[in-house]
Design an enzyme around this catalytic site. Structure first.
Site, PDB file in Angstrom:
ATOM      1  N   HIS A 196     -14.630 -69.856  16.596  1.00 49.86           N
ATOM      2  CA  HIS A 196     -15.913 -70.388  17.090  1.00 49.86           C
ATOM      3  C   HIS A 196     -15.800 -71.823  17.591  1.00 49.86           C
ATOM      4  CE1 HIS A 196     -20.389 -71.255  16.643  1.00 49.86           C
ATOM      5  NE2 HIS A 196     -20.349 -70.158  17.372  1.00 49.86           N
ATOM      6  N   LYS A 198     -15.107 -75.118  19.934  1.00 49.14           N
ATOM      7  CA  LYS A 198     -15.170 -75.498  21.345  1.00 49.14           C
ATOM      8  C   LYS A 198     -14.507 -76.860  21.450  1.00 49.14           C
ATOM      9  CE  LYS A 198     -19.031 -72.802  20.779  1.00 49.14           C
ATOM     10  NZ  LYS A 198     -19.663 -72.458  19.492  1.00 49.14           N
ATOM     11  N   ASP A 203      -3.978 -84.482  27.911  1.00 47.42           N
ATOM     12  CA  ASP A 203      -2.914 -85.470  27.730  1.00 47.42           C
ATOM     13  C   ASP A 203      -2.915 -86.067  26.320  1.00 47.42           C
ATOM     14  OD1 ASP A 203      -2.001 -85.038  30.276  1.00 47.42           O
ATOM     15  OD2 ASP A 203      -3.104 -86.718  31.163  1.00 47.42           O
ATOM     16  N   HIS A 376     -29.346 -74.779  21.498  1.00 44.67           N
ATOM     17  CA  HIS A 376     -28.072 -74.389  20.920  1.00 44.67           C
ATOM     18  C   HIS A 376     -27.321 -75.578  20.321  1.00 44.67           C
ATOM     19  CE1 HIS A 376     -23.947 -72.399  21.183  1.00 44.67           C
ATOM     20  NE2 HIS A 376     -24.674 -71.511  20.544  1.00 44.67           N
ATOM     21  N   LYS A 378     -26.014 -78.254  17.843  1.00 43.66           N
ATOM     22  CA  LYS A 378     -25.813 -78.329  16.398  1.00 43.66           C
ATOM     23  C   LYS A 378     -25.572 -79.795  16.049  1.00 43.66           C
ATOM     24  CE  LYS A 378     -23.519 -74.339  17.962  1.00 43.66           C
ATOM     25  NZ  LYS A 378     -24.362 -73.289  17.634  1.00 43.66           N
ATOM     26  N   ASP A 383     -30.167 -91.244   8.736  1.00 43.07           N
ATOM     27  CA  ASP A 383     -30.620 -92.648   8.765  1.00 43.07           C
ATOM     28  C   ASP A 383     -30.302 -93.346  10.085  1.00 43.07           C
ATOM     29  OD1 ASP A 383     -31.574 -92.301   6.235  1.00 43.07           O
ATOM     30  OD2 ASP A 383     -29.891 -93.249   5.228  1.00 43.07           O
TER      31      ASP A 383
END
Length: 458
Positions: A196, A198, A203, A376, A378, A383
């Site tokens: 899952h 991404k 380089d 979508h 997340k 604070d």
């Protein structure tokens, strides 16, 4: 035969009781967290190599710091104890809240890549800007850049059924189909275990991560009626990219059996430039990574909040511990807000998540339902100083099952940008009223509780 949450065990027992034969087969396929022996063997070899690299990395004392804000101190201490690496300074981290901007920025970096490009995505969906990324990778490969790509077998099924997989491989790009779906292996590996993550690494220095898959939102799931997918990505330059390199190299070896050597070259210009320099850390979670790390990370972040706690997630099925921590934060005076999409692509998860709303509302948590598409993103903001973002959802799969990556940033300026973005989400959301919610129809309450019984399995 292993100790786990009682509600998870009871959910499986209920499934087996209701559907005895099918329930047993399903449990053997999806109930135990395990990989094939070959992957486990590779993992052990990988960690020996990784530990050696971490020892060498620690010699570069100029990139590390133990000076953190009050909000971040406990979380970075946890990372230091469990992963052996303290906070890393000298990072330039740019927030990108528009999908088109993120993809165009990625294409520009691919065009100037000189040595190697590494990518992992759960979903690569052909069409639009995603095809432009594919073309830029092919051109990079032809000019001598070593390109490696890991895509999840289930999430990227449309990619592997398209002409792009063959075209990339013909251009010299190594394309790996991670965790292949094969019914014959259902008793050798848990089949719903997914890659899952991404991430992009160019380089070994410039990196991307966040919630966005390699898709053009204008071409992705337009037929399901939830609107445009809203995501967040970050572009990273700095020494924390060395940790992202470790994660990719480990995943590559686990999938292919081939090792990529990890290395870090000091870039004093970036490291010593304190302006726009963020303290950051990267945490990898999954079956072969430190146990319960994602869960401990989220709990520590919630308990660290003193004034504000804002969480955005498309899928909300928290563990009992996380639910209690969120409610406790609100009860001790923290201004807690959770932003969820009003319309979701998973009907089961959407109904199950609503079973937690009443308890959250009673504790004083503000729940917002985003109306501008499928949110979508997340993210967790503590604070207005500490930010967690990446691929994790606030559900059981991300906490204990899937391969995930989380970026932790201890920086007021960066977190202020995240706060402004979250405020935009909230401005485009409807706030759930506790009184109105308590008067919803009985059939809705019934469905919520029915799906809640199976929430540990979703």
């Amino acid at each position: 035969m292993r100790r786990q949450e009682v509600n998870l065990s009871m959910a499986w027992l209920l499934a087996i009781y209701v559907l005895p034969v099918l329930g047993i087969i399903t449990y053997l396929s999806f109930g135990e967290l395990y990989l094939e022996r070959i992957r486990i063997k590779r993992t052990r070899s990988t960690w020996i190599h990784t530990n050696d690299f971490l020892k060498k990395l620690k010699k570069h004392g100029e990139i590390f710091t133990t000076a953190h804000s009050n909000a971040a101190h406990s979380l970075f201490q946890l990372c230091s104890e469990r992963q052996g690496i303290p906070g890393i300074k000298g990072n330039n981290i740019q927030l990108i809240s528009d999908a088109n901007d993120a993809i165009k920025s990625l294409i520009n970096d691919i065009k100037i890549a000189r040595h190697n490009i590494k990518m992992i995505f759960y979903i690569w969906h052909p069409g639009g800007l995603a095809d432009e990324v594919a073309e830029s990778l092919i051109k990079a490969s032809y000019r001598g850049v070593k390109c490696r790509l890991i895509l999840d077998s289930a999430g990227s099924i449309s990619f592997f059924h398209s002409h792009w997989a063959k075209k990339m491989r013909n251009a010299g790009i190594e394309v790996i189909e991670a965790l292949k779906i094969n019914i014959l292996q259902c008793f050798l590996r848990r089949m719903d275990l997914r890659q899952h993550r991404k991430l992009v690494l160019i380089d070994n220095y410039t990196a991307y991560t966040g919630s966005m898959n390699l898709v053009d939102p204008c071409f992705f799931k337009q037929h399901i009626g939830v609107g445009k997918w809203i995501d967040l990505m970050v572009r990273i330059e700095g020494p924390v990219s060395a940790l992202i390199s470790i994660i990719f190299n480990s995943d590559w070896e686990i999938e292919t059996g081939n090792r990529i050597s990890s290395f870090y070259k000091t870039n004093k210009k970036t490291t010593l430039n304190e302006k726009n320099s963020c303290i950051a850390h990267v945490v990898a979670s999954g079956p072969v990574f430190p146990k319960d790390m994602m869960h401990q990370l989220l709990l520590t972040a919630v308990y660290s909040a003193r004034e504000h706690l804002i969480m955005t997630t498309p899928y909300f099925i928290p563990s009992e511990d996380l639910l209690r921590a969120i409610c406790t934060a609100a009860l001790r005076g923290v201004n807690v807000a959770i932003v969820l999409p009003l319309y979701n692509d998973s009907i089961l998860v959407s109904w199950a998540s609503r079973a937690f709303f009443s308890e959250l509302l009673e504790a004083g948590v503000n729940i917002y339902q985003f109306e501008g598409g499928l949110l979508h993103t997340k993210s967790v903001l503590v604070d207005k100083q500490l930010t967690l973002l990446g691929t994790f959802n606030l559900d059981m799969r991300s906490i204990w099952l899937n391969f995930e990556i989380t970026l932790i940033v201890d920086d007021y300026s960066f977190s202020k940008n995240v706060s402004c973005l979250q405020d935009k989400y909230i401005a485009n959301s409807r706030l759930i009223d506790k009184q109105i919610w308590s008067k919803r129809a009985f059939w809705k309450k019934f469905l919520e509780m029915m799906f809640y019984l199976f929430s540990p399995l979703l």
